[in-house]
Write an enzyme that holds these catalytic residues in place. Structure first.
Site, PDB file in Angstrom:
ATOM      1  N   ASP A  14      43.542 -11.528  80.078  1.00 18.77           N
ATOM      2  CA  ASP A  14      44.232 -10.254  79.878  1.00 18.77           C
ATOM      3  C   ASP A  14      43.347  -9.187  79.237  1.00 18.77           C
ATOM      4  OD1 ASP A  14      46.498 -11.495  80.901  1.00 18.77           O
ATOM      5  OD2 ASP A  14      47.164 -12.165  78.920  1.00 18.77           O
ATOM      6  N   LYS A  17      40.848  -6.956  83.357  1.00 17.58           N
ATOM      7  CA  LYS A  17      39.994  -7.164  84.537  1.00 17.58           C
ATOM      8  C   LYS A  17      40.500  -6.376  85.752  1.00 17.58           C
ATOM      9  CE  LYS A  17      40.871 -11.547  83.999  1.00 17.58           C
ATOM     10  NZ  LYS A  17      41.483 -11.584  82.661  1.00 17.58           N
ATOM     11  N   GLY A  41      47.729 -12.327  85.942  1.00 19.90           N
ATOM     12  CA  GLY A  41      48.529 -11.110  86.106  1.00 19.90           C
ATOM     13  C   GLY A  41      47.590  -9.960  85.811  1.00 19.90           C
ATOM     14  N   HIS A  42      47.148  -9.261  86.849  1.00 23.06           N
ATOM     15  CA  HIS A  42      46.166  -8.191  86.687  1.00 23.06           C
ATOM     16  C   HIS A  42      46.844  -6.848  86.923  1.00 23.06           C
ATOM     17  CE1 HIS A  42      42.621 -11.152  87.599  1.00 23.06           C
ATOM     18  NE2 HIS A  42      43.342 -11.491  86.550  1.00 23.06           N
ATOM     19  N   THR A  43      46.844  -6.012  85.877  1.00 22.08           N
ATOM     20  CA  THR A  43      47.586  -4.752  85.929  1.00 22.08           C
ATOM     21  C   THR A  43      46.696  -3.580  86.313  1.00 22.08           C
ATOM     22  OG1 THR A  43      48.797  -5.655  84.050  1.00 22.08           O
ATOM     23  CG2 THR A  43      49.231  -3.347  84.601  1.00 22.08           C
ATOM     24  N   GLN A 223      41.755 -15.200  84.262  1.00 17.78           N
ATOM     25  CA  GLN A 223      41.724 -15.814  82.932  1.00 17.78           C
ATOM     26  C   GLN A 223      40.480 -15.326  82.159  1.00 17.78           C
ATOM     27  OE1 GLN A 223      42.428 -18.353  85.751  1.00 17.78           O
ATOM     28  NE2 GLN A 223      44.340 -17.282  85.484  1.00 17.78           N
ATOM     29  N   THR A 238      42.846 -23.383  80.927  1.00 13.93           N
ATOM     30  CA  THR A 238      43.370 -23.505  82.281  1.00 13.93           C
ATOM     31  C   THR A 238      42.552 -24.589  82.992  1.00 13.93           C
ATOM     32  OG1 THR A 238      44.088 -22.276  84.228  1.00 13.93           O
ATOM     33  CG2 THR A 238      41.940 -21.654  83.308  1.00 13.93           C
ATOM     34  N   THR A 300      54.970 -12.899  82.736  1.00 13.37           N
ATOM     35  CA  THR A 300      55.995 -13.695  82.065  1.00 13.37           C
ATOM     36  C   THR A 300      56.689 -12.922  80.948  1.00 13.37           C
ATOM     37  OG1 THR A 300      54.343 -14.503  80.522  1.00 13.37           O
ATOM     38  CG2 THR A 300      54.749 -15.864  82.461  1.00 13.37           C
TER      39      THR A 300
END
Ligand code: GDP
Ligand code: IMO
Ligand code: MG
Length: 422
Positions: A14, A17, A41-43, A223, A238, A300
């Protein structure tokens, strides 16, 4: 022949990236994911819109680029379909822009259930996984029991699936875990059909041919280094190699084909899920970082744990990855802080070290260097020269300690809030 430049996270994920891949994509012709799966989860934010990508590379919004899901990635057909259909609504024809490696592994419905069952069995030692079946899918890959995207083209696809499912069911029975996958399984078969519309490729040839043809390739990590299965805070990691070496195995390129390695870090530190975090803050400052930085999981919604920047861990990550350029994110979150702390060493049972230890235990205390806060809004700044002196000191200290230049500084979530130092 061109080389593959790499963007990867240097902390616990987070770092931002997705945003940076989107910003850098105009320089590249191909963007490729090399590991991980929908645990990511890439924003990305631009034109007042916000998008969160899970399995699809973050180059997808910059027109005319080819995006590749490499062999090192694990794909959940259901989540992939939902993501692709969402993008199709906003006019992105993924069947033209996206290719998927036949060697990427498939996350089966029972992998998700196994993930939950293993976590339940661990009780208070649970890892706090994203629950997406990542660990069980990579486990099947390594134990040579996995199903690959290429199996979609086999007439025996259903039989291969049935064998895998039966094996998983035995394990679940052994764990005494009750579940019902009828609905999930139906969705999965429909979604698997949907996957067949995409260009399923031998991505190792695709990427190497692109390099020979002089095309520029950007590899996008998921990650972060401290979640790497070998070098992270094991077992709270992970199940893939998130480090630069993962680009070689996850795309099929040789080590001497790696070019620039962009290492991304936040100006502070966060972590989701369980596991050690030496500079974690349990006080009001930690809560402020979470509130101002909106530190809640992109997918999540889980609260991210927050703390000060940890240079011991950062230097370790830079070493493992061979980082050539640093990218610092979210400095704006600390705009109003009076004092900003950075861990420069650890004291372990009274002994000082600058090395990231094998295990992070109770007796470890970070040694901090304090910085005066810059106390002004960085979000308006558009060049390094515009930054206040106190902020420049912070950046220059990091460069001096790590020996790597900070080339990009992000001061807000939007594409435009990015300062690239030439
Ligand atoms: P990724 O998984 O590494 O792509 O990062 P995430 O998208 O999970 O988390 C990064 C979050 O920080 C997202 O909500 C971004 O919109 C946001 N973000 C990225 N860069 C900045 C920045 O410089 N400042 C602020 N305030 N937010 C940022
Ligand atoms: P991006 O790409 C932050 C964490 C989980 C858990 C551990 C193992 O958005 O940076 P897994 O589901 O992979 O078996 O969970 O890893 N984790 C992440 N944390 N960002 C991520 O991805 C993550 N992907 C997994 O919270 O602690
Ligand atoms: Mg994320």
């Amino acid at each position: 022949m061109e080389k593959v430049d790499v963007i990867l996270g240097l902390q616990w994920g987070d770092e931002g990236k997705g945003k940076v891949v989107d910003v850098l994509t105009p320089r590249y012709e191909v963007v490729a994911r090399f590991q991980g799966g929908p645990n990511a989860g890439h924003t990305l934010e631009f034109n007042g819109e916000k998008y969160v990508l899970r399995s699809i590379p973050s180059g997808i919004f910059q027109g005319g680029k080819t995006n590749v899901i490499g062999n090192g990635v694990v794909i959940d057909a259901i989540l992939f379909r939902a993501e692709a259909e969402e993008l199709a609504k906003s006019g992105h024809d993924l069947t033209r822009q996206l290719c998927i490696s036949k060697k990427a592994h498939l996350i089966l419905p029972t992998h998700r259930i196994l993930d939950a069952a293993y976590e339940a069995a661990k009780g208070s030692d649970r890892i706090g996984t994203t629950g997406k079946g990542i660990g069980p899918t990579y486990t099947d890959k390594v134990s040579r029991n996995g199903m690959r995207v290429g199996d979609l083209l086999s007439p025996d696809f259903e039989a291969i699936y049935a064998r895998a499912k039966a094996r998983h069911e035995k394990i679940l029975q052994g764990l005494g875990y009750s579940y019902d996958i009828a609905d999930l399984e139906r969705q999965w078969f429909e979604a698997v059909d949907y996957l067949r519309r995409f260009r399923l490729i031998d991505s190792e040839y695709f990427i190497n041919d692109a390099l020979v043809a002089g095309k520029s390739v950007l590899a996008e990590g998921a990650q972060g280094t401290l979640l790497d299965v070998d070098f992270g805070s094991y077992p709270f990691v992970t199940s893939s190699n998130t480090v630069c070496a993962g680009v070689c195995t996850g795309l099929g390129i040789a080590p001497n084909r790696i070019g620039e390695v962009y290492g991304i870090f936040k100006a502070y530190c966060t972590r989701v899920g369980a596991g050690p975090f030496p500079t974690e803050l349990f006080d009001e400052t930690g809560a402020e970082l979470r509130r101002i930085g909106h530190e809640f999981g992109a997918v999540t919604g889980r609260e991210r744990r927050c703390g000060w920047l940890d240079l011991v861990a950062l230097k370790y990550a830079i070493m493992i990855n061979g980082v050539t350029q640093l990218i610092m994110m979210k400095s704006d979150v600390m705009n109003d802080f009076d004092t900003i702390r950075v861990a420069t060493a650890y004291e372990i049972d009274g002994k000082r070290t600058e090395e990231f230890p094998y295990g992070i235990t109770e007796g470890l205390n970070p040694v901090y260097t304090d910085f005066e806060g810059w106390k002004c809004d960085l979000r308006g700044c558009r060049s390094f020269d515009e930054f206040p002196a106190a902020f420049k000191r912070y950046v220059e200290f990091i460069e001096c300690e790590t020996g790597v230049p900070v080339r990009i500084i992000s001061v807000g979530p939007d594409r435009g809030e990015t300062i690239v130092r030439e």
